[in-house]
Write a protein that holds these residues in place. Structure first.
Motif, PDB file in Angstrom:
ATOM      1  N   LEU A   1      -6.255  97.162  66.525  1.00  0.00           N
ATOM      2  CA  LEU A   1      -6.947  97.204  67.814  1.00  0.00           C
ATOM      3  C   LEU A   1      -7.019  98.635  68.337  1.00  0.00           C
ATOM      4  O   LEU A   1      -8.036  99.062  68.889  1.00  0.00           O
ATOM      5  CB  LEU A   1      -6.226  96.308  68.830  1.00  0.00           C
ATOM      6  N   LYS A   2      -5.957  99.395  68.119  1.00  0.00           N
ATOM      7  CA  LYS A   2      -5.925 100.799  68.549  1.00  0.00           C
ATOM      8  C   LYS A   2      -7.007 101.608  67.837  1.00  0.00           C
ATOM      9  O   LYS A   2      -7.727 102.396  68.466  1.00  0.00           O
ATOM     10  CB  LYS A   2      -4.549 101.398  68.259  1.00  0.00           C
ATOM     11  N   VAL A   3      -7.124 101.399  66.527  1.00  0.00           N
ATOM     12  CA  VAL A   3      -8.138 102.109  65.738  1.00  0.00           C
ATOM     13  C   VAL A   3      -9.536 101.686  66.183  1.00  0.00           C
ATOM     14  O   VAL A   3     -10.439 102.523  66.320  1.00  0.00           O
ATOM     15  CB  VAL A   3      -7.960 101.831  64.229  1.00  0.00           C
ATOM     16  N   GLU A   4      -9.711 100.389  66.442  1.00  0.00           N
ATOM     17  CA  GLU A   4     -11.019  99.878  66.845  1.00  0.00           C
ATOM     18  C   GLU A   4     -11.449 100.452  68.194  1.00  0.00           C
ATOM     19  O   GLU A   4     -12.603 100.842  68.381  1.00  0.00           O
ATOM     20  CB  GLU A   4     -10.981  98.347  66.907  1.00  0.00           C
ATOM     21  N   VAL A   5     -10.508 100.512  69.141  1.00  0.00           N
ATOM     22  CA  VAL A   5     -10.809 101.071  70.462  1.00  0.00           C
ATOM     23  C   VAL A   5     -11.144 102.557  70.336  1.00  0.00           C
ATOM     24  O   VAL A   5     -12.103 103.042  70.939  1.00  0.00           O
ATOM     25  CB  VAL A   5      -9.627 100.867  71.435  1.00  0.00           C
ATOM     26  N   THR A   6     -10.349 103.276  69.550  1.00  0.00           N
ATOM     27  CA  THR A   6     -10.576 104.712  69.344  1.00  0.00           C
ATOM     28  C   THR A   6     -11.962 104.975  68.779  1.00  0.00           C
ATOM     29  O   THR A   6     -12.696 105.852  69.258  1.00  0.00           O
ATOM     30  CB  THR A   6      -9.509 105.303  68.397  1.00  0.00           C
ATOM     31  N   GLU A   7     -12.346 104.205  67.748  1.00  0.00           N
ATOM     32  CA  GLU A   7     -13.663 104.366  67.125  1.00  0.00           C
ATOM     33  C   GLU A   7     -14.781 104.006  68.093  1.00  0.00           C
ATOM     34  O   GLU A   7     -15.818 104.670  68.141  1.00  0.00           O
ATOM     35  CB  GLU A   7     -13.764 103.503  65.862  1.00  0.00           C
ATOM     36  N   ALA A   8     -14.562 102.949  68.877  1.00  0.00           N
ATOM     37  CA  ALA A   8     -15.584 102.504  69.830  1.00  0.00           C
ATOM     38  C   ALA A   8     -15.833 103.559  70.901  1.00  0.00           C
ATOM     39  O   ALA A   8     -16.977 103.790  71.300  1.00  0.00           O
ATOM     40  CB  ALA A   8     -15.159 101.187  70.473  1.00  0.00           C
TER      41      ALA A   8
ATOM     42  N   TYR B   1     -10.969  96.246  59.656  1.00  0.00           N
ATOM     43  CA  TYR B   1     -10.807  94.808  59.411  1.00  0.00           C
ATOM     44  C   TYR B   1      -9.665  94.545  58.428  1.00  0.00           C
ATOM     45  O   TYR B   1      -8.931  93.568  58.553  1.00  0.00           O
ATOM     46  CB  TYR B   1     -12.120  94.251  58.871  1.00  0.00           C
ATOM     47  N   GLU B   2      -9.501  95.446  57.480  1.00  0.00           N
ATOM     48  CA  GLU B   2      -8.479  95.271  56.446  1.00  0.00           C
ATOM     49  C   GLU B   2      -7.065  95.289  57.020  1.00  0.00           C
ATOM     50  O   GLU B   2      -6.178  94.588  56.539  1.00  0.00           O
ATOM     51  CB  GLU B   2      -8.635  96.354  55.383  1.00  0.00           C
ATOM     52  N   ILE B   3      -6.838  96.091  58.065  1.00  0.00           N
ATOM     53  CA  ILE B   3      -5.482  96.171  58.633  1.00  0.00           C
ATOM     54  C   ILE B   3      -5.250  95.134  59.728  1.00  0.00           C
ATOM     55  O   ILE B   3      -4.177  95.089  60.328  1.00  0.00           O
ATOM     56  CB  ILE B   3      -5.175  97.586  59.176  1.00  0.00           C
ATOM     57  N   ASN B   4      -6.263  94.309  59.969  1.00  0.00           N
ATOM     58  CA  ASN B   4      -6.121  93.212  60.925  1.00  0.00           C
ATOM     59  C   ASN B   4      -5.447  92.046  60.201  1.00  0.00           C
ATOM     60  O   ASN B   4      -5.967  91.535  59.206  1.00  0.00           O
ATOM     61  CB  ASN B   4      -7.502  92.793  61.446  1.00  0.00           C
ATOM     62  N   ASP B   5      -4.294  91.625  60.695  1.00  0.00           N
ATOM     63  CA  ASP B   5      -3.535  90.562  60.027  1.00  0.00           C
ATOM     64  C   ASP B   5      -4.314  89.253  59.914  1.00  0.00           C
ATOM     65  O   ASP B   5      -4.028  88.429  59.039  1.00  0.00           O
ATOM     66  CB  ASP B   5      -2.222  90.297  60.773  1.00  0.00           C
ATOM     67  N   ALA B   6      -5.288  89.055  60.781  1.00  0.00           N
ATOM     68  CA  ALA B   6      -6.035  87.794  60.794  1.00  0.00           C
ATOM     69  C   ALA B   6      -7.306  87.853  59.941  1.00  0.00           C
ATOM     70  O   ALA B   6      -8.136  86.955  59.999  1.00  0.00           O
ATOM     71  CB  ALA B   6      -6.403  87.430  62.230  1.00  0.00           C
TER      72      ALA B   6
END
Length: 203
Positions: A115-122, A143-148
């Protein structure tokens, strides 16, 4: 599937899903993440949905409720949705300011790495302003580092990306040979000799 770059395999299915979302949309849904995601997907697909769906998340003065700052995924989803605003949509202008301010203030303290990486990129470049193939490459890693994550979908996205990359490389190789045979650079020295820049390859 759209963000992973494999949506072109499922055009009809996605359009059907978007139509279902559009017609079954519940105005009283109080989940910020879901409402924002539905709004973005519908508008992204070329359909109009009123930004009034976000009024339930604002106070009487038109400002977004401070309690929303506890919902990081909801904030991120609203942030992405706000980039599909049209002229004079004040509520989405307010949403962009509200979400940007709060996401920037909390991103460094997020414990969830994906989520941190996604927010940073966004914050650097929202979905709306990202070239699809470049965005797919970045999102595959997130997506790969997302446990779900779905293992099969992730594997498919990686294979599809690599196949397309090889295809574009072969295409560029053939175009380069054709370009050299034309001797364009010598025949027209005043023109720009930038073949690779002219090739968008689906970006």
């Amino acid at each position: 599937m759209q963000r992973l770059g494999v949506a072109y395999h499922f055009v009809n299915e996605i359009e059907t899903s978007i139509q279902n979302i559009f017609y079954a949309f519940q105005q009283n849904d109080d989940n910020l993440y879901v409402v924002s995601l539905r709004f973005r997907l519908v508008r992204q697909q070329g359909h109009y949905m009123s930004s009034d769906v976000f009024k339930q998340f604002t106070n009487q003065d038109g400002k977004f409720k401070e309690t929303l700052t506890n919902d990081v995924q909801g904030l991120l989803s609203l942030y992405e949705a706000s980039h599909l605003r049209v002229r004079d949509e004040e509520i989405l202008e307010e949403a962009l300011t509200f979400t940007t301010t709060h996401l920037e203030s909390i991103v460094s303290n997020l414990c969830n790495n994906s989520l941190k990486v996604e927010v940073t990129e966004a914050l650097k470049q929202p979905i709306r302003m990202t070239l699809p193939r470049v965005g797919a490459r970045k999102y595959i890693s997130i997506y790969e580092i997302n446990d779900a994550h779905n293992h099969l979908l992730l594997k498919f996205a990686k294979l599809d990306f690599n196949v397309l990359q090889k295809f574009h490389q072969r295409e560029l190789s053939e175009l380069t040979r054709w370009w050299k045979d034309l001797d364009f650079a010598n025949k027209y020295p005043y023109a720009r000799d930038r073949l690779v820049e002219y090739c968008s390859f689906g970006y």
